[in-house]
Design an enzyme around this catalytic site. Structure first.
Site, PDB file in Angstrom:
ATOM      1  N   GLU B  85       0.753  -1.263  -0.094  1.00  0.00           N
ATOM      2  CA  GLU B  85       0.121  -0.033   0.135  1.00  0.00           C
ATOM      3  C   GLU B  85       0.889   1.321  -0.091  1.00  0.00           C
ATOM      4  OE1 GLU B  85      -1.201  -2.752   1.417  1.00  0.00           O
ATOM      5  OE2 GLU B  85      -3.347  -2.934   0.947  1.00  0.00           O
ATOM      6  N   HIS B 154     -10.442  -4.981  10.725  1.00  0.00           N
ATOM      7  CA  HIS B 154     -10.896  -4.860   9.429  1.00  0.00           C
ATOM      8  C   HIS B 154     -12.245  -4.050   9.258  1.00  0.00           C
ATOM      9  CE1 HIS B 154      -8.127  -7.874   8.300  1.00  0.00           C
ATOM     10  NE2 HIS B 154      -8.270  -7.715   6.900  1.00  0.00           N
TER      11      HIS B 154
END
Lengths: 382, 355
Positions: B85, B154
Site C-alpha cells: 500500500e 478490518h
C-alpha cells in the site's frame, strides 16, 4: 550539451588571453563504475568542452556560495527552522542535470537547494523561500524542504516518501509515452526504507523509466552507514535491478553515469539503481555541527583532496581550458548574484496575512476557513 | 412499503429489477454497479484516468466494484498492484503530480494506514506547500467502516481521521445516486479526494432516474442533502447509517414525531449551512455514525452547532449516536451490539424530545 543551469548576469569574460588560446575540449579518464547485474557500464572517459566546463563550474560554484550564504543567514537567525545544506555534493546535482534533459523529471528529499537551482529556480527565489518571504519560489509557504518547479517535485520532508512518488512520475512518463525519465533521489539513511523496496518491485515489474539514485554521503544524520545498514552496497540493494556505483565527487563521472542510466531507461529496459559516493561538509542540518560522529580531519581531507569544484578547476586549468583569471571573474560574478539574492531575501516582505488560507484546494470557488476561534472566519482562494 | 425498503436496504437481497413507468424511465441500480458505471464512464471520458490497486484488474475487484473494467480497458489503465500500500499509494500520488488522474483503491480503508503518510503528507498538503504550483488530482477509494464478521482490524471507520486534514476532500456516499454522482465528481476534481464506500451497501439497489444516469451527472462535493423533511428533530448522518435514520424516522412518524434526515454526503468540507438551517427549523439534533464517538464526525457537528447561530434554537443538548467505543468484536451478538441500530436512534430521539 546538457541542461541549462541558470546563469544570472553573465557578462563577457575579459581575460588577458583571448579565447583562441584556450583548448576547446579535452577527454578525461574517469573512475570506472562498479557494476551490478550489468555487462558493461558507462564509458571510462569523458569529453568535456570548454563551454561545458565553464557552465559546470559556474553552476557548482553558485550552489556552493548559495549554501554558504544560507549558513550565514541561518546563524543570523534570518533563516529559521530546518536548513539542510548541500555543500560538498554539488557534483551530484550538476552531473545529473548535465546528463538529462530539461523535459526529464527529478525528485529528491530534503537536502534539496542544489537541485532546486539546477532544475531552474533562481537563487533569489530560493533564498527568499528560506527567509520566508513572498518572493520565495513557494511564496514563503513551503520553506527549505518544499520548493517546486516544472518537472521538479521537491523537496520532500518525509524520509523515503519521495521514492514511490518518483516511481509514480516514471509511471506517468511511460503511460504518456513521452520517452522521458524520472530521476528519484534518496540518501543512505533512507536506503533502508521499506517503501523504497516496494518501489523497486513495482518499477521492475512494470519496467518504469525510473533512475533510483542513492546519494551516499556516509551519514544518515549522525548514524554512519556501517551502523545503519547490514549491506552498505547501496547500488546492489535493488537486487534484481541493475546498479552502478559512481564517484559522486566527479561531475564528469556523474554525468556519464546518468547518461548511461537514462539511455537504459529510455530503451525500455526498466529501472536502474545508482549509488553516488559523495560527502557533505556541513552537518545534517544547521543544528548539527557535524563533528560528534565524524572527525574534523576527515572533513578537511575531503576538502583538500576530493572537492568537486577544485577537481573540475584543476582539470580545466591543467588542460588550458580556462585561466585562473577567468575563473576568478566567474567567482566575482557569482558573488554578486548571491549578494543581490541575499539582499532580496532579507528585504522582501513576508507574505500578506491574506495568503494564510489560500491554496487549500485547486480550481475551486473561494471558501471560508475557520480561524483560531469561531469568530474568525478567513477567506481561502485557489 | 417501508418494510420492503428496509428489507432491500439491509443488503440481504440481491435483486435487480428493471422498472419502466409510463412517463419517465427509472433504473434499479445497486451501489456496486453505480460505482462501476461511474468509473467506466470517467475512464472513457478522460484518458488520463486510470485505476490501480490490489485485485482491481484480473480478479474484477475484491468486492467486484471494478468488474469488467480490465477486460474493457486493459493493462495500461487498470493496474493490479502487489500488496504494498505505501508503495502503490505513493506511486499513484506521483502519477498525479505528473499529469495523470489516478483512482487508487484500498481494498479496505483499514489498509490505508500503511499508506497514510502518502495520503496526508504527499497528497493533501502539496498544493498548499507549493503555494498553488502543484496539483494532486487523485481519488483514493475503497470500503470503509464496519462490515459483517470481519473483526477488529478490518472494521474501523476513517471518516474522522481523514476528515481532520485540510487539503483533502472526504466524501461518504450512502445510496447509488450518491455513489455515482460523487464518484464522478471526485474523479473530475483536481484535488485529492478520500472516497469512503461501505461494503454492506454494495449490493443494495436504489432507483436512479434517467437524469441520474446521464454521463455528466455529478453531485457537488461539499453539499449535504435533506433526504426526508421533518419538523421535530434533525438526524444528521453519513453512509449506511442514513438508511437507519430513515427507518427510524418511519417508525417514529407513527408516533407523531417527524424527523428531518440530513445525508451529509461530504465529510470535508462539511456542509454546516444545511445542518444549521435544519436545526434552526426543528430545534433538536441527533447525529448518527458508525465510527467511534471520541473525536468523531458527530463530535465535530455538535461543536459547530454550539459555535454557530443554530445553538440558540436548540431546545435540548445535541446528542450523538455512534459505534460503541471498543475494537469490533467477532461474535455476531457482540458485533450487532457494537454498531448503532435503529432502536438506538429511536431511543435517543425520544430522550432528546423528552418523550
Amino acid at each position: 550539451m546538457g541542461a541549462q543551469a541558470v546563469s544570472e548576469g553573465t557578462r563577457m569574460v575579459v581575460s588577458a588571453r583571448s579565447f583562441a588560446d584556450f583548448t576547446p575540449q579535452a577527454s578525461f579518464p574517469i573512475k570506472k563504475c562498479d557494476l551490478h547485474r550489468l555487462e558493461e557500464g558507462p564509458s571510462d572517459e569523458a569529453l568535456l568542452t570548454r563551454e561545458q566546463g565553464l557552465q559546470y563550474y559556474r553552476t557548482m560554484q553558485t550552489v556552493r556560495r548559495m549554501e554558504l550564504k544560507a549558513d550565514q543567514l541561518y546563524k543570523q537567525k534570518i533563516i529559521r527552522g530546518f536548513c539542510h545544506l548541500y555543500d560538498g555534493q554539488e557534483a551530484c546535482a550538476m552531473g545529473i542535470e548535465a546528463g538529462i534533459n530539461p523535459t526529464d523529471h527529478l525528485i529528491t528529499a530534503y537536502r534539496a537547494h542544489g537541485y532546486t537551482f539546477t532544475r531552474g529556480v533562481a537563487v533569489r527565489e530560493i533564498l527568499a523561500e528560506l527567509t520566508g518571504r513572498r518572493g520565495g519560489v513557494a511564496k514563503g509557504k513551503g520553506g527549505s524542504m518544499h520548493m517546486y518547479a516544472k518537472n521538479f517535485y521537491g523537496g520532500n520532508g518525509i524520509v523515503g516518501a519521495q521514492v514511490p512518488l518518483g516511481a509514480g512520475v516514471a509511471l506517468a512518463c511511460q503511460y504518456q509515452g513521452n520517452n522521458q525519465v524520472c530521476v528519484t533521489l534518496y540518501g543512505d539513511g533512507a536506503a533502508n526504507q521499506g517503501q523504497i523496496f516496494e518501489s523497486f518491485n513495482m518499477a521492475a515489474l512494470w519496467k518504469l523509466p525510473c533512475i533510483f539514485i542513492c546519494e551516499n554521503n556516509k551519514f544518515g544524520m549522525g548514524t554512519s552507514v556501517e551502523r545503519s545498514s547490514a549491506s552498505t552496497d547501496y547500488y546492489k540493494r535493488g537486487d534484481y535491478i541493475p546498479g552502478l556505483k559512481v564517484d559522486g565527487m566527479d561531475v564528469l563521472c556523474v554525468r556519464e553515469a546518468i547518461r548511461f542510466a537514462a539511455d537504459y531507461c529510455r530503451a525500455g529496459k526498466g529501472p536502474i539503481v545508482m549509488e553516488l559516493e559523495t560527502y557533505r561538509y556541513h552537518g545534517h542540518s544547521m543544528s548539527d555541527p557535524g563533528v560528534s560522529y565524524r572527525t574534523r580531519e576527515e572533513i578537511q581531507e575531503v576538502r583538500t583532496k576530493n572537492d568537486p569544484i577544485s577537481m573540475l578547476k584543476e582539470r580545466m586549468l591543467s588542460n588550458n581550458m580556462s585561466s585562473v583569471e577567468e575563473l576568478k571573474e566567474i567567482d566575482l560574478e557569482i558573488r554578486k548574484v548571491i549578494e543581490d539574492a541575499a539582499q532580496y531575501a532579507i528585504s522582501d516582505p513576508e507574505p500578506s496575512l491574506d495568503e494564510l488560507c489560500n491554496h487549500i484546494y485547486a480550481r475551486d470557488p473561494p471558501m471560508e476557513v475557520r480561524g483560531t476561534n469561531p469568530w474568525v472566519k478567513l477567506k481561502s482562494v485557489s | 412499503m417501508a418494510s420492503l425498503r428496509s428489507f432491500l436496504r439491509s443488503g440481504k437481497t440481491f435483486v435487480i429489477l428493471f422498472v419502466v413507468t409510463s412517463c419517465a424511465s427509472v433504473f434499479q441500480v445497486n451501489v456496486r454497479d453505480a460505482l462501476n458505471q461511474a468509473m467506466d464512464e470517467e475512464l472513457e471520458r478522460d484518458e488520463r484516468v486510470f485505476l490501480l490497486g490490489e485485485e482491481v484488474a484480473q480478479y474484477d475487484g475484491a468486492y467486484k466494484v471494478s468488474r469488467g473494467l480490465w477486460k474493457k480497458y486493459g493493462d495500461k489503465r487498470i493496474i493490479d498492484t502487489p500488496i504494498t500500500e505505501m508503495g502503490f499509494a505513493g506511486i499513484a500520488v506521483g502519477a498525479a503530480f505528473a499529469g495523470l488522474r489516478p483512482i487508487c483503491e484500498f481494498m479496505t480503508w483499514n489498509f490505508s494506514m500503511q499508506a497514510i503518510d502518502q495520503v496526508i503528507n504527499s497528497a493533501a498538503k502539496t498544493y498548499y506547500m507549493s503555494a498553488g504550483f502543484q496539483t494532486v488530482p487523485i481519488v483514493f477509494r475503497g470500503p470503509n467502516g464496519s462490515s459483517a464478521g470481519v473483526a477488529a482490524q478490518h472494521s474501523q471507520c476513517f471518516a474522522a481521521w481523514y476528515g481532520h486534514c485540510p487539503g483533502l476532500k472526504v466524501v461518504s456516499p450512502w445510496n447509488s445516486e450518491d455513489a455515482r454522482g460523487l464518484l464522478k465528481a471526485a474523479i473530475r476534481d483536481d484535488n485529492p479526494v478520500v472516497f469512503l464506500e461501505n461494503e454492506m451497501m454494495y449490493g443494495v439497489p436504489f432507483e436512479l432516474s434517467e437524469e441520474m444516469m446521464h454521463k455528466d451527472f455529478v453531485i457537488p462535493i461539499g453539499k449535504a442533502k435533506v433526504e426526508r423533511q421533518g419538523t421535530h428533530i434533525t438526524l444528521v448522518s453519513h453512509s449506511r447509517c442514513v438508511g437507519f435514520c430513515l427507518d427510524a424516522a418511519a417508525v417514529l412518524a407513527k408516533e407523531g414525531v417527524e424527523c428531518e434526515v440530513v445525508n451529509l454526503r461530504t465529510i470535508r468540507p462539511l456542509d454546516v449551512d444545511t445542518i444549521e438551517a435544519s436545526v434552526m427549523k426543528t430545534g433538536n439534533l441527533v447525529t448518527v455514525e458508525g465510527g467511534w464517538p471520541q473525536y468523531g464526525v458527530g463530535a465535530e457537528i455538535c461543536a459547530r452547532i454550539m459555535e454557530g447561530p443554530a445553538f440558540n434554537y436548540l431546545d435540548a443538548p445535541a446528542v450523538r449516536v455512534t459505534g460503541v467505543d471498543i475494537p469490533m468484536p467477532y461474535a455476531k451478538i457482540l458485533e450487532d451490539h457494537s454498531v448503532p441500530q435503529i432502536k438506538d436512534i429511536i431511543f435517543s430521539v425520544k430522550k432528546v424530545l423528552n418523550m
